[in-house]
Design a protein around this motif. Structure first.
Motif, mmCIF file in Angstrom:
data_model
loop_
_atom_site.group_PDB
_atom_site.id
_atom_site.type_symbol
_atom_site.label_atom_id
_atom_site.label_comp_id
_atom_site.label_asym_id
_atom_site.label_seq_id
_atom_site.Cartn_x
_atom_site.Cartn_y
_atom_site.Cartn_z
ATOM 1 N N GLU A 77 5.524 -2.430 -10.498
ATOM 2 C CA GLU A 77 5.536 -3.534 -9.536
ATOM 3 C C GLU A 77 4.958 -3.066 -8.193
ATOM 4 O O GLU A 77 4.917 -1.869 -7.905
ATOM 5 N N GLN A 78 4.556 -4.034 -7.373
ATOM 6 C CA GLN A 78 3.916 -3.757 -6.088
ATOM 7 C C GLN A 78 4.762 -2.835 -5.192
ATOM 8 O O GLN A 78 4.249 -1.936 -4.532
ATOM 9 N N GLU A 79 6.084 -3.062 -5.196
ATOM 10 C CA GLU A 79 6.957 -2.246 -4.314
ATOM 11 C C GLU A 79 6.857 -0.760 -4.649
ATOM 12 O O GLU A 79 7.023 0.093 -3.791
ATOM 13 N N GLY A 83 5.907 2.255 -1.958
ATOM 14 C CA GLY A 83 6.662 3.504 -1.786
ATOM 15 C C GLY A 83 5.812 4.735 -2.035
ATOM 16 O O GLY A 83 5.865 5.710 -1.277
ATOM 17 N N THR A 84 4.978 4.672 -3.083
ATOM 18 C CA THR A 84 4.198 5.880 -3.394
ATOM 19 C C THR A 84 3.112 6.115 -2.337
ATOM 20 O O THR A 84 2.714 7.252 -2.093
ATOM 21 N N LYS A 85 2.675 5.037 -1.672
ATOM 22 C CA LYS A 85 1.700 5.254 -0.577
ATOM 23 C C LYS A 85 2.405 5.943 0.604
ATOM 24 O O LYS A 85 1.828 6.807 1.270
ATOM 25 N N LEU A 96 6.903 9.158 8.609
ATOM 26 C CA LEU A 96 7.672 8.151 7.872
ATOM 27 C C LEU A 96 7.998 8.615 6.453
ATOM 28 O O LEU A 96 7.112 9.018 5.699
ATOM 29 N N GLY A 97 9.296 8.566 6.117
ATOM 30 C CA GLY A 97 9.712 8.974 4.774
ATOM 31 C C GLY A 97 10.185 7.774 3.965
ATOM 32 O O GLY A 97 9.992 6.630 4.355
ATOM 33 N N PRO A 270 -1.819 -0.275 -1.360
ATOM 34 C CA PRO A 270 -1.540 -1.572 -0.739
ATOM 35 C C PRO A 270 -1.948 -1.638 0.732
ATOM 36 O O PRO A 270 -2.079 -2.726 1.293
ATOM 37 N N GLU A 271 -2.159 -0.474 1.371
ATOM 38 C CA GLU A 271 -2.552 -0.462 2.784
ATOM 39 C C GLU A 271 -4.002 -0.909 2.985
ATOM 40 O O GLU A 271 -4.412 -1.242 4.090
#
Ligand code: UDP
Length: 412
Positions: A77-79, A83-85, A96-97, A270-271
């Motif tokens: 899923e997109q989320e 997170g992985t980005k 940012l963690g 996604p960025e």
């Protein structure tokens, strides 16, 4: 879920014309001892970015020399990708963690994916952090597990690095692009192996100047105007805004110069869109700046044409695991400028086969030097090409993997 990527066919014999014969012989010999070995590569995307680029050639060449190799991508899923980005950026040094809910999404997706892995593999090569936890959730499955890190992890966010470390320790070995990138505290065997480009792919095969001109003319690039180029995902680490600033300085001296920024949108990034918009805004209404993506039908052939046509190729990254785009530019014997970071200095010998830069101003200066000195620029490009031939073409990478598999097999 894991989805298989179909890769088509490549033949090692075709590479005899571009690399030295002993390398081809060494590959054949190593492959002899690995006939029929089942190899699974896993990563997060089949499109956009360097890992996909590498696997489209490496996997079919492994098959051609007799291994039973396949490539699957993690589907989530997109989320998960958000997170992985964050993880990717944190490993490259961002503060940012991940919060607890992001960690849970990461872990849950890896756990669910591990259930569809199946058995019977001899070697499982997991690329980058997205599928990293598969080894933990799947157990060893009777395979040798290799974690291949493609990113610049020289100064990671320690909290994120420490979170991932126990999961990396489960692997039989980990591969990094540079020695500097090896995680602190990692106790498993490690190897330093550089990535590589495919000299015969549509992106890197020789194109005549006329064909290159013809292709780029379809995007409005005139044949008689100097062209600066950066090919890269729309990502802050690639610094397209800095490239635009450098272009603006060059433009004051070379009024006819144009800039093309070509960046695909990777499915696991996604960025990309928001940074694409920022880049377009930063360029303002200058019609001499061309900003294109795969959505404008810029595929491998078009990337090749832009690289072949460009007068100066830039990769002004501020972090860069390796930077395949540098090898691609040098392979086309182009005047090349790279950020003085990560894997770029191993490809460009500053002042000999291109220039390394630390600022916008320096980048602009080097561009102007190249535009003023086309003959010397060409010579430097040719030196760069031979460096790439000797070090960064896929047969060498294939040889390194086969060597590693042979060593792991011998360990039993
Ligand atoms: N690339 C592409 N089209 C684009 C942007 C990038 O085909 O619009 C390719 C580029 O040619 C290179 C790869 O994506 O082969 C990027 O690899 P690199 O190691 O430079 O960076 P990464 O994206 O992996 O950080």
């Amino acid at each position: 879920m894991l989805q298989e990527v179909h890769v088509g066919h490549k033949f090692l014999a075709d590479y005899q014309s571009v690399v030295v014969r002993p390398l081809i012989e060494e590959i054949r010999e190593l492959a002899e001892g690995l006939k029929g070995a089942r190899v699974l590569h896993i990563n997060a995307t089949s499109f956009g970015g360097g890992v996909a680029e590498i696997l489209y050639t490496l996997v079919p060449l492994m098959r051609d020399v007799g291994l039973d190799a396949e490539w699957r991508i993690i589907m989530a899923e997109q989320e998960f990708y958000e997170g992985t980005k964050i993880t990717h950026n944190a490993l490259q040094g961002n503060a940012l963690g991940l919060d607890d809910s992001q960690k849970k999404i990461y872990e849950d997706n890896n756990r669910m994916t591990s259930e569809s892995l199946g058995k019977g593999f001899d070697f499982i090569v997991v690329h980058d952090p997205q599928p990293l936890m598969l080894r933990h959730y799947a157990g060893d499955l009777g395979a040798k597990w290799i974690w291949r890190c493609h990113i610049d992890t020289s100064t990671p966010n320690e909290e994120v690095a420490q979170y991932l470390l126990p999961y990396i320790q489960l692997y039989d070995t980990a591969l990094f692009t540079l020695k500097d990138y090896v995680f602190k505290g990692l106790e498993i065997p490690i190897k330093v192996i550089a990535p590589a480009i495919d000299p015969l792919s549509t992106k890197n095969m020789a194109l005549s100047p006329e064909d290159a001109d013809y292709v780029v003319s379809q995007f409005g690039v005139e044949p008689d105007r100097p062209l600066m180029l950066q090919i890269s995902r729309f990502d802050p680490w690639k610094d397209p805004l800095g490239v635009i600033d450098a272009y603006k300085i060059v433009k004051k001296e070379f009024a006819s110069v144009r800039l093309a920024l070509v960046g695909s949108m990777a499915t696991d990034d996604p960025e990309g869109w928001s940074f694409f918009t920022r880049t377009v805004e930063h360029a303002g209404d200058d019609s001499d700046v061309l900003i294109l993506s795969n959505l404008n039908n810029v595929g491998n052939l078009e990337v090749n044409a832009f690289q072949s046509r460009a007068d100066v190729i830039i990769q002004k990254s501020t972090r860069e695991g390796f930077g395949l785009t540098i090898s691609e530019a040098l392979w086309k014997a182009k005047p090349t400028i790279g950020g003085n970071v990560g894997g770029i200095p191993s490809q460009i010998v500053d002042g000999k086969s291109g220039y390394l830069v630390d600022s916008v101003e320096q980048c602009a200066e080097r561009c102007m030097w190249f535009l003023d000195n086309p003959k010397k620029a060409k010579e430097m490009g040719r030196t760069g090409k031979e460096h790439v031939r000797a070090n960064y073409l896929t047969p060498r990478l294939l040889r390194d993997y086969l060597k590693l598999f042979t060593e792991l097999k011998a360990k039993g």
